[in-house]
Design a protein around this motif. Structure first.
Motif, PDB file in Angstrom:
ATOM      1  N   VAL A   1      38.255  46.953  54.164  1.00  0.00           N
ATOM      2  CA  VAL A   1      37.921  46.026  53.046  1.00  0.00           C
ATOM      3  C   VAL A   1      37.276  46.905  52.082  1.00  0.00           C
ATOM      4  O   VAL A   1      37.697  46.613  50.729  1.00  0.00           O
ATOM      5  N   PHE A   2      36.412  47.735  52.124  1.00  0.00           N
ATOM      6  CA  PHE A   2      35.862  48.661  50.973  1.00  0.00           C
ATOM      7  C   PHE A   2      37.022  49.383  50.497  1.00  0.00           C
ATOM      8  O   PHE A   2      36.883  49.479  49.253  1.00  0.00           O
ATOM      9  N   ALA A   3      37.919  49.820  51.107  1.00  0.00           N
ATOM     10  CA  ALA A   3      38.982  50.827  50.700  1.00  0.00           C
ATOM     11  C   ALA A   3      39.780  50.152  49.807  1.00  0.00           C
ATOM     12  O   ALA A   3      40.420  50.496  48.745  1.00  0.00           O
ATOM     13  N   LEU A   4      40.413  48.423  50.433  1.00  0.00           N
ATOM     14  CA  LEU A   4      41.035  47.790  49.404  1.00  0.00           C
ATOM     15  C   LEU A   4      40.211  47.445  48.027  1.00  0.00           C
ATOM     16  O   LEU A   4      40.761  47.306  47.101  1.00  0.00           O
ATOM     17  N   ILE A   5      39.063  47.263  48.103  1.00  0.00           N
ATOM     18  CA  ILE A   5      38.212  46.663  46.666  1.00  0.00           C
ATOM     19  C   ILE A   5      38.433  47.955  45.959  1.00  0.00           C
ATOM     20  O   ILE A   5      38.494  47.853  44.805  1.00  0.00           O
TER      21      ILE A   5
ATOM     22  N   LEU B   1      40.424  50.730  40.960  1.00  0.00           N
ATOM     23  CA  LEU B   1      41.085  51.771  40.378  1.00  0.00           C
ATOM     24  C   LEU B   1      42.524  51.325  39.671  1.00  0.00           C
ATOM     25  O   LEU B   1      42.670  51.825  38.523  1.00  0.00           O
ATOM     26  N   ILE B   2      42.998  50.417  40.275  1.00  0.00           N
ATOM     27  CA  ILE B   2      44.513  49.892  39.578  1.00  0.00           C
ATOM     28  C   ILE B   2      44.103  49.253  38.349  1.00  0.00           C
ATOM     29  O   ILE B   2      44.639  49.370  37.324  1.00  0.00           O
ATOM     30  N   ALA B   3      43.078  48.290  38.443  1.00  0.00           N
ATOM     31  CA  ALA B   3      42.648  47.596  37.141  1.00  0.00           C
ATOM     32  C   ALA B   3      42.167  48.705  35.965  1.00  0.00           C
ATOM     33  O   ALA B   3      42.525  48.426  34.794  1.00  0.00           O
ATOM     34  N   LEU B   4      41.456  49.727  36.245  1.00  0.00           N
ATOM     35  CA  LEU B   4      40.870  50.566  35.311  1.00  0.00           C
ATOM     36  C   LEU B   4      42.189  51.251  34.803  1.00  0.00           C
ATOM     37  O   LEU B   4      42.342  51.717  33.641  1.00  0.00           O
ATOM     38  N   ILE B   5      43.286  51.732  35.665  1.00  0.00           N
ATOM     39  CA  ILE B   5      44.368  52.344  35.096  1.00  0.00           C
ATOM     40  C   ILE B   5      45.097  51.524  34.213  1.00  0.00           C
ATOM     41  O   ILE B   5      45.645  51.796  33.064  1.00  0.00           O
ATOM     42  N   ALA B   6      45.447  50.150  34.684  1.00  0.00           N
ATOM     43  CA  ALA B   6      46.016  49.245  33.646  1.00  0.00           C
ATOM     44  C   ALA B   6      45.405  49.131  32.578  1.00  0.00           C
ATOM     45  O   ALA B   6      45.915  49.003  31.249  1.00  0.00           O
ATOM     46  N   TRP B   7      44.229  48.860  32.440  1.00  0.00           N
ATOM     47  CA  TRP B   7      43.362  48.961  31.318  1.00  0.00           C
ATOM     48  C   TRP B   7      43.467  50.255  30.391  1.00  0.00           C
ATOM     49  O   TRP B   7      43.697  49.896  29.103  1.00  0.00           O
ATOM     50  N   TRP B   8      43.537  51.228  30.890  1.00  0.00           N
ATOM     51  CA  TRP B   8      43.638  52.539  30.173  1.00  0.00           C
ATOM     52  C   TRP B   8      44.862  52.780  29.363  1.00  0.00           C
ATOM     53  O   TRP B   8      44.972  53.084  28.256  1.00  0.00           O
ATOM     54  N   PHE B   9      46.064  52.336  30.361  1.00  0.00           N
ATOM     55  CA  PHE B   9      47.345  52.385  29.482  1.00  0.00           C
ATOM     56  C   PHE B   9      47.721  51.199  28.903  1.00  0.00           C
ATOM     57  O   PHE B   9      48.556  51.227  27.649  1.00  0.00           O
TER      58      PHE B   9
END
Length: 125
Positions: free
Chosen positions: A6-10, A15-23
């Protein structure tokens, strides 16, 4: 073991959200208006890992120039190219390189490094 998954999934979702925001996110770009003095106007763009400010605003009808202050000697940033003006200047020959900008009509002049990786623009209004 279940808590670790669960922790790894969160963490993965964050991280996916941060990468999407960055690009894909809309990032504010620094803009600077030129200083008008003695029937002319001038703005300075510092070249150091990119262009700062990345947007320069010039007043229409007042002769204008943009000075590129070279502080980063990487190959990519060694040239500044204004395709629409036919300008390709080597910034390594001197510390400050001047590009004259036509201000007779409103518009935008995009510029980029020699490899087209870093971008900026001059807005005449």
């Amino acid at each position: 073991m279940k808590m670790v998954k669960v922790f790894a999934l969160i963490i993965g979702i964050i991280l996916i959200a941060l990468i999407a925001w960055w690009f894909f996110g809309k990032h504010e770009q620094a803009a600077q208006s030129a200083q008008v003095k003695d029937n002319g106007q001038k703005a300075t763009v510092v070249v150091n890992g990119g262009y700062s400010p990345s947007t320069v605003v010039l007043k229409k009808g007042v002769p204008g120039q943009v000075d590129f202050d070279m502080r980063d000697h990487t190959a990519c940033l060694s040239h500044v190219v204004f395709d629409s003006l036919g300008v390709n200047k080597d910034l390594t020959k001197q510390k400050i390189t001047t590009v004259k900008i036509p201000t007779d009509k409103a518009g935008e002049f995009n510029f980029a490094c020699g490899m087209d990786m870093f971008h900026g623009k001059v807005v005449v209004k």
